[in-house]
Every structure is written in C-alpha cells, then in structure tokens.
Design an enzyme around this catalytic site. Structure first.
Site, PDB file in Angstrom:
ATOM      1  NE  ARG A   1      -4.035   0.129   1.966  1.00  0.00           N
ATOM      2  CZ  ARG A   1      -5.146   0.259   1.233  1.00  0.00           C
ATOM      3  NH1 ARG A   1      -5.527  -0.708   0.414  1.00  0.00           N
ATOM      4  NH2 ARG A   1      -5.887   1.334   1.320  1.00  0.00           N
TER       5      ARG A   1
ATOM      6  CG  ASN B   1      -6.883   3.784  -8.256  1.00  0.00           C
ATOM      7  OD1 ASN B   1      -7.128   2.758  -8.884  1.00  0.00           O
ATOM      8  ND2 ASN B   1      -7.295   3.983  -7.023  1.00  0.00           N
TER       9      ASN B   1
ATOM     10  CD  GLU C   1      -8.916  -7.761  -1.584  1.00  0.00           C
ATOM     11  OE1 GLU C   1      -9.717  -6.867  -1.265  1.00  0.00           O
ATOM     12  OE2 GLU C   1      -7.691  -7.552  -1.769  1.00  0.00           O
TER      13      GLU C   1
HETATM   14  P1  ATP Z   1      -8.004  -0.392  -3.665  1.00  0.00           P
HETATM   15  O1  ATP Z   1      -9.059  -1.091  -2.836  1.00  0.00           O
HETATM   16  O2  ATP Z   1      -8.325  -0.381  -5.155  1.00  0.00           O
HETATM   17  O3  ATP Z   1      -6.622  -0.848  -3.373  1.00  0.00           O
HETATM   18  P2  ATP Z   1      -8.130   1.786  -1.842  1.00  0.00           P
HETATM   19  O4  ATP Z   1      -8.147   0.761  -0.772  1.00  0.00           O
HETATM   20  O5  ATP Z   1      -7.057   2.831  -1.789  1.00  0.00           O
HETATM   21  O6  ATP Z   1      -8.017   1.138  -3.268  1.00  0.00           O
HETATM   22  P3  ATP Z   1     -10.993   1.941  -1.574  1.00  0.00           P
HETATM   23  O7  ATP Z   1     -11.618   2.911  -0.652  1.00  0.00           O
HETATM   24  O8  ATP Z   1     -10.928   0.505  -1.182  1.00  0.00           O
HETATM   25  O9  ATP Z   1      -9.529   2.491  -1.948  1.00  0.00           O
HETATM   26  O10 ATP Z   1     -11.743   2.071  -2.967  1.00  0.00           O
HETATM   27  C1  ATP Z   1     -11.634   1.031  -3.939  1.00  0.00           C
HETATM   28  C2  ATP Z   1     -11.476   1.656  -5.302  1.00  0.00           C
HETATM   29  O11 ATP Z   1     -12.674   2.371  -5.600  1.00  0.00           O
HETATM   30  C3  ATP Z   1     -10.354   2.679  -5.416  1.00  0.00           C
HETATM   31  O12 ATP Z   1      -9.131   2.117  -5.769  1.00  0.00           O
HETATM   32  C4  ATP Z   1     -10.865   3.587  -6.508  1.00  0.00           C
HETATM   33  O13 ATP Z   1     -10.513   3.057  -7.789  1.00  0.00           O
HETATM   34  C5  ATP Z   1     -12.356   3.535  -6.341  1.00  0.00           C
HETATM   35  N1  ATP Z   1     -12.821   4.697  -5.587  1.00  0.00           N
HETATM   36  C6  ATP Z   1     -12.688   4.937  -4.275  1.00  0.00           C
HETATM   37  N2  ATP Z   1     -13.231   6.102  -3.918  1.00  0.00           N
HETATM   38  C7  ATP Z   1     -13.741   6.623  -5.057  1.00  0.00           C
HETATM   39  C8  ATP Z   1     -14.446   7.813  -5.390  1.00  0.00           C
HETATM   40  N3  ATP Z   1     -14.747   8.710  -4.453  1.00  0.00           N
HETATM   41  N4  ATP Z   1     -14.806   7.993  -6.679  1.00  0.00           N
HETATM   42  C9  ATP Z   1     -14.507   7.089  -7.614  1.00  0.00           C
HETATM   43  N5  ATP Z   1     -13.847   5.938  -7.383  1.00  0.00           N
HETATM   44  C10 ATP Z   1     -13.473   5.714  -6.128  1.00  0.00           C
HETATM   45 MG    MG Z   2      -9.524  -0.875  -0.776  1.00  0.00          MG
END
Ligand code: ATP
Ligand code: MG
Length: 137
Positions: free
Chosen positions: A85, A112, A126
């Site tokens: 992370r 992202n 997962e």
């Molecule tokens: P990931 O789970 O993909 O590693 P993360 O843990 O940093 O990312 P999460 O909060 O789990 O973020 O959100 C999962 C995914 O959903 C993010 O990677 C992003 O692509 C999408 N996402 C999160 N927040 C938003 C938002 N406000 N608008 C659009 N997409 C979002």
């Molecule tokens: Mg996440």
C-alpha cells in the site's frame, strides 16, 4: 513473511505500463508467488468489490474493472500488506506521494493503476477469490 493480493488494473494494462509496474514490484523486494491475466466480467468485479456495493461509485468502479484485462498477483515480503500500500500511494493519484505507483501511473481516483488488500482478512478473501490453493504453494 506475509502475503498480499495486488491488481495491475485495466487502465495500466491498456497504457502498456504493466511491465514497468512489475519491474518495480521486483526491485522493491517483493516475491511474486502467483500471477495471472484475466478479463473480469461485471459480476466477477461486483463480487470482488462487494464491500463497496452501497457506495455511489460502485457502478462506475465495476464497469471500469471489467473494461479490459487486468493482472492479478500474490506478492510476498515482510509486512507485505503495508509495504504494497505504501508503494501504491494514496487512492487518488493527485494526492499520492512522488515515487509511488499511483502518482507515476494513475490518472484519477477511478483510474488509479493498482489495487492492494488493506488487511490480513481482506488479503485472505481476495487471494482466495482469484487463486486456487495449488497456485499459492
Ligand atoms: P483499492 O481497494 O483499489 O486498493 P483503496 O483501498 O485505496 O483502493 P478503496 O476505498 O478501497 O480504496 O476504494 C476502492 C477503489 O474504488 C479505489 O481504488 C478507486 O478506484 C475507487 N474509488 C474509491 N473512492 C472513489 C471515489 N470517491 N470515486 C470514484 N472511485 C473511487
Ligand atoms: Mg480498498
């Protein structure tokens, strides 16, 4: 040693930067224990992101994740969950630190470049969602 689950997301594969991300994974000291390219169906993406089902971005997120092939990985290192992370950087590439993957390869919060598990329980879920036990030996 700890294992985590990672995805090189469809935007990164489309941009042809998957190789650069893999090189970075190796140079940062992770061991790749399993790896596969898959094109998720919408239903498979929804199952993976089930915890986000009630979020307003769920539809867009699962459309994006099923928009093209991605690369799913099992990464191993000491403290792998936190280390991966940290290497990815903040969810929003605009807020990610210099030198992180999302800063370097992400375009926006919904494009992202990478995913990483956020805890031991989610890593177990997962990894089990994408890999059979035989592939994780
Ligand atoms: P990931 O789970 O993909 O590693 P993360 O843990 O940093 O990312 P999460 O909060 O789990 O973020 O959100 C999962 C995914 O959903 C993010 O990677 C992003 O692509 C999408 N996402 C999160 N927040 C938003 C938002 N406000 N608008 C659009 N997409 C979002
Ligand atoms: Mg996440």
């Amino acid at each position: 040693m700890q294992r985590t689950f990672a995805i090189i997301k469809p935007d990164a594969v489309r941009k042809r930067v998957a190789g650069q991300i893999l090189a970075r994974i190796e140079s940062e000291g992770f061991t790749v224990r399993a790896l596969r390219m898959i094109h998720l169906s919408k239903a498979e993406a929804e199952g993976f992101y089930d915890v986000h089902r009630e979020r307003p971005f769920f539809g867009g997120l699962t459309d994006f994740m099923s928009s093209g092939p991605c690369i799913v990985l099992c990464l191993e290192a000491p403290d792998a969950i936190r280390k991966w992370r940290d290497l990815m950087g903040a969810t929003d590439p605009a807020k990610a630190a210099d030198g992180t993957l999302r800063k370097g390869f992400g375009a926006s919060i919904d494009n992202n470049a990478t995913h990483g598990s956020d805890a031991t329980e989610t890593a177990a879920f997962e990894l089990g969602y994408f890999f059979r036990g035989m592939e994780l030996r």
